[in-house]
Design a protein around this motif. Structure first.
Motif, PDB file in Angstrom:
ATOM      1  N   GLN A  52      31.617  34.942  37.639  1.00  0.00           N
ATOM      2  CA  GLN A  52      32.528  35.977  37.154  1.00  0.00           C
ATOM      3  C   GLN A  52      31.843  36.960  36.213  1.00  0.00           C
ATOM      4  O   GLN A  52      32.375  38.045  35.946  1.00  0.00           O
ATOM      5  N   PRO A  77      29.599  41.258  37.365  1.00  0.00           N
ATOM      6  CA  PRO A  77      29.800  42.705  37.144  1.00  0.00           C
ATOM      7  C   PRO A  77      29.266  43.190  35.793  1.00  0.00           C
ATOM      8  O   PRO A  77      28.940  44.376  35.644  1.00  0.00           O
ATOM      9  N   VAL A 115      33.279  36.175  42.578  1.00  0.00           N
ATOM     10  CA  VAL A 115      33.656  37.578  42.732  1.00  0.00           C
ATOM     11  C   VAL A 115      33.873  37.856  44.213  1.00  0.00           C
ATOM     12  O   VAL A 115      33.414  37.110  45.071  1.00  0.00           O
ATOM     13  N   ASP A 116      34.583  38.933  44.513  1.00  0.00           N
ATOM     14  CA  ASP A 116      34.813  39.290  45.906  1.00  0.00           C
ATOM     15  C   ASP A 116      33.571  39.931  46.512  1.00  0.00           C
ATOM     16  O   ASP A 116      32.751  40.520  45.788  1.00  0.00           O
TER      17      ASP A 116
END
Length: 222
Positions: free
Chosen positions: A140, A143, A196-197
């Protein structure tokens, strides 16, 4: 004093692998049928380390027949069976049940049919480098650490031994060869640590295919 790593592995190393196979899985084995967790352990271990099955059978049976006594408990020189949801009084008979199933599998040569992984343990046992990659570079926090997915992949590629990168490419190709449904690929990357996607507009399998090409490209080619 606690067991040394060498002594732990000598006495309980493969027993520990069997117990890890039950992470998030019920201990629902019966004398007539092995449960999902043990079946997953048998399937992968027959394929990757068949010699370890005899070790597992022996260590399970020895632990069931000789559980740690008061002295070993006081000294900490024992393996603690994790909580598998069974009453304490049923643990020894359950361990013997597992040992019986493993022995029967070895003696008869009956091997679970090839199949995609079905447990958390089996996903990581079958795709260890992919688990390291997704869990380490696509948590996570990704980013906050990288501009985008491409940058994270390049950071892995340039900071990792080329032999491990090649191993990862092989695992990605094996995963894609399973030809799973898209929802199952989403489950696979989540089980392997991705938090995450995938980047838009890619589906999980589409991104895995893109990732395979990026990592397989010669150094200096993006």
């Amino acid at each position: 004093m606690p067991l040394s790593p060498l002594e732990h592995d000598r006495r309980y190393g493969e027993l520990d692998q069997v117990m890890r196979a039950y992470l998030g899985q019920p201990a629902d084995d019966t004398p007539e049928q092995a449960g999902q967790a043990l079946t997953a352990y048998l399937r992968h271990t027959w394929h990757s380390r068949p010699w370890a099955l005899a070790v597992a059978e022996r260590q399970l049976r020895e632990y069931a027949d000789n559980p740690p006594g008061r002295l070993r408990l006081r000294l900490g020189e024992f393996y603690a069976i994790p909580d598998v949801g069974l009453p304490q009084g049923e643990i020894q008979s359950w361990l013997r049940c597992l040992a019986d199933h493993i022995r029967a599998s070895v003696e008869t040569g009956e091997v679970p049919a090839p199949a995609p992984p079905v447990t958390h343990w089996e996903w990581h046992a079958r795709f260890p480098e992919l688990g390291q990659f997704l869990g380490g570079w696509f948590s996570q926090d990704m980013p906050d650490e990288f501009d985008d997915h491409h940058a994270a992949v390049e950071d892995y590629r340039h900071s990792t031994d080329p032999q491990l990168v090649a191993r990862l490419v092989g695992e990605l190709q094996e995963l894609l060869a399973l030809e799973l449904d898209e929802s199952d690929y989403a489950l696979a990357v989540a089980e392997l640590g991705m938090e995450v996607d995938p980047p838009a507009p890619y589906s999980p399998s589409g991104w895995l295919a893109l990732l395979t090409g990026q990592l397989a490209a010669p150094a200096g080619e993006d």
